[in-house]
Scaffold this motif. Structure first.
Motif, PDB file in Angstrom:
ATOM      1  N   ALA A  28      95.932  -0.993  67.126  1.00 38.99           N
ATOM      2  CA  ALA A  28      96.653   0.281  67.062  1.00 38.99           C
ATOM      3  C   ALA A  28      95.802   1.321  66.343  1.00 38.99           C
ATOM      4  CB  ALA A  28      97.992   0.095  66.349  1.00 38.99           C
ATOM      5  N   GLY A  29      95.202   0.916  65.237  1.00 38.65           N
ATOM      6  CA  GLY A  29      94.369   1.839  64.469  1.00 38.65           C
ATOM      7  C   GLY A  29      93.198   2.359  65.270  1.00 38.65           C
ATOM      8  N   ALA A  30      92.548   1.493  66.029  1.00 35.92           N
ATOM      9  CA  ALA A  30      91.417   1.921  66.858  1.00 35.92           C
ATOM     10  C   ALA A  30      91.881   2.915  67.923  1.00 35.92           C
ATOM     11  CB  ALA A  30      90.739   0.715  67.499  1.00 35.92           C
ATOM     12  N   ALA A  31      93.037   2.656  68.530  1.00 37.46           N
ATOM     13  CA  ALA A  31      93.560   3.560  69.555  1.00 37.46           C
ATOM     14  C   ALA A  31      93.974   4.900  68.936  1.00 37.46           C
ATOM     15  CB  ALA A  31      94.746   2.915  70.269  1.00 37.46           C
ATOM     16  N   ILE A  32      94.607   4.846  67.774  1.00 38.62           N
ATOM     17  CA  ILE A  32      95.010   6.078  67.083  1.00 38.62           C
ATOM     18  C   ILE A  32      93.779   6.893  66.701  1.00 38.62           C
ATOM     19  CG2 ILE A  32      96.088   6.988  64.998  1.00 38.62           C
ATOM     20  CD1 ILE A  32      97.954   4.454  65.125  1.00 38.62           C
ATOM     21  N   ALA A  33      92.769   6.223  66.153  1.00 32.06           N
ATOM     22  CA  ALA A  33      91.543   6.928  65.762  1.00 32.06           C
ATOM     23  C   ALA A  33      90.877   7.584  66.972  1.00 32.06           C
ATOM     24  CB  ALA A  33      90.575   5.962  65.074  1.00 32.06           C
ATOM     25  N   GLY A  61      98.915   0.716  61.204  1.00 38.18           N
ATOM     26  CA  GLY A  61      97.987   1.232  62.204  1.00 38.18           C
ATOM     27  C   GLY A  61      97.446   2.601  61.819  1.00 38.18           C
ATOM     28  N   ALA A  62      98.309   3.434  61.248  1.00 34.34           N
ATOM     29  CA  ALA A  62      97.887   4.764  60.799  1.00 34.34           C
ATOM     30  C   ALA A  62      96.881   4.651  59.658  1.00 34.34           C
ATOM     31  CB  ALA A  62      99.100   5.586  60.360  1.00 34.34           C
ATOM     32  N   ARG A  63      97.135   3.736  58.726  1.00 36.07           N
ATOM     33  CA  ARG A  63      96.197   3.546  57.616  1.00 36.07           C
ATOM     34  C   ARG A  63      94.852   3.029  58.134  1.00 36.07           C
ATOM     35  NH1 ARG A  63     100.788   1.300  55.010  1.00 36.07           N
ATOM     36  NH2 ARG A  63      99.932  -0.782  55.312  1.00 36.07           N
ATOM     37  N   TYR A  64      94.890   2.101  59.090  1.00 32.21           N
ATOM     38  CA  TYR A  64      93.670   1.563  59.671  1.00 32.21           C
ATOM     39  C   TYR A  64      92.887   2.691  60.359  1.00 32.21           C
ATOM     40  CZ  TYR A  64      90.683  -1.963  61.845  1.00 32.21           C
ATOM     41  OH  TYR A  64      89.616  -2.733  62.214  1.00 32.21           O
ATOM     42  N   ALA A  65      93.593   3.522  61.119  1.00 34.47           N
ATOM     43  CA  ALA A  65      92.949   4.649  61.810  1.00 34.47           C
ATOM     44  C   ALA A  65      92.302   5.597  60.815  1.00 34.47           C
ATOM     45  CB  ALA A  65      93.975   5.397  62.669  1.00 34.47           C
TER      46      ALA A  65
END
Length: 71
Positions: A28-33, A61-65
């Motif tokens: 999710a983070g990769a897609a959000i980024a 996911g937001a934190r990962y992004a």
């Protein structure tokens, strides 16, 4: 939070994160980024980075992004 309600950048990030909530946090983070790199202007990215550093992002996911974008 602004004087007119929730910060627009955080509200938008929450909306995007919900879209990818069915994926593991790293995916999710990769897609959000990727989305943010494609569509957000530098001012919005700076506001996101500030929110991340202040601990205002609650979605994994937001934190990962945000971490990916800060690299």
């Amino acid at each position: 939070m602004t004087e007119h309600g929730p910060d627009p950048v955080l509200r938008l990030m929450d909306d995007i994160a919900r879209h990818f909530a069915h994926k593991p946090a790293d995916q999710a983070g990769a897609a959000i980024a990727a989305h943010i790199r494609s569509f957000w202007d530098p001012r919005m990215r700076r506001a996101l980075d500030t929110a991340f550093r202040q601990g205002a992002l609650t979605d994994p996911g937001a934190r990962y992004a945000a971490a990916l974008l800060g690299e």
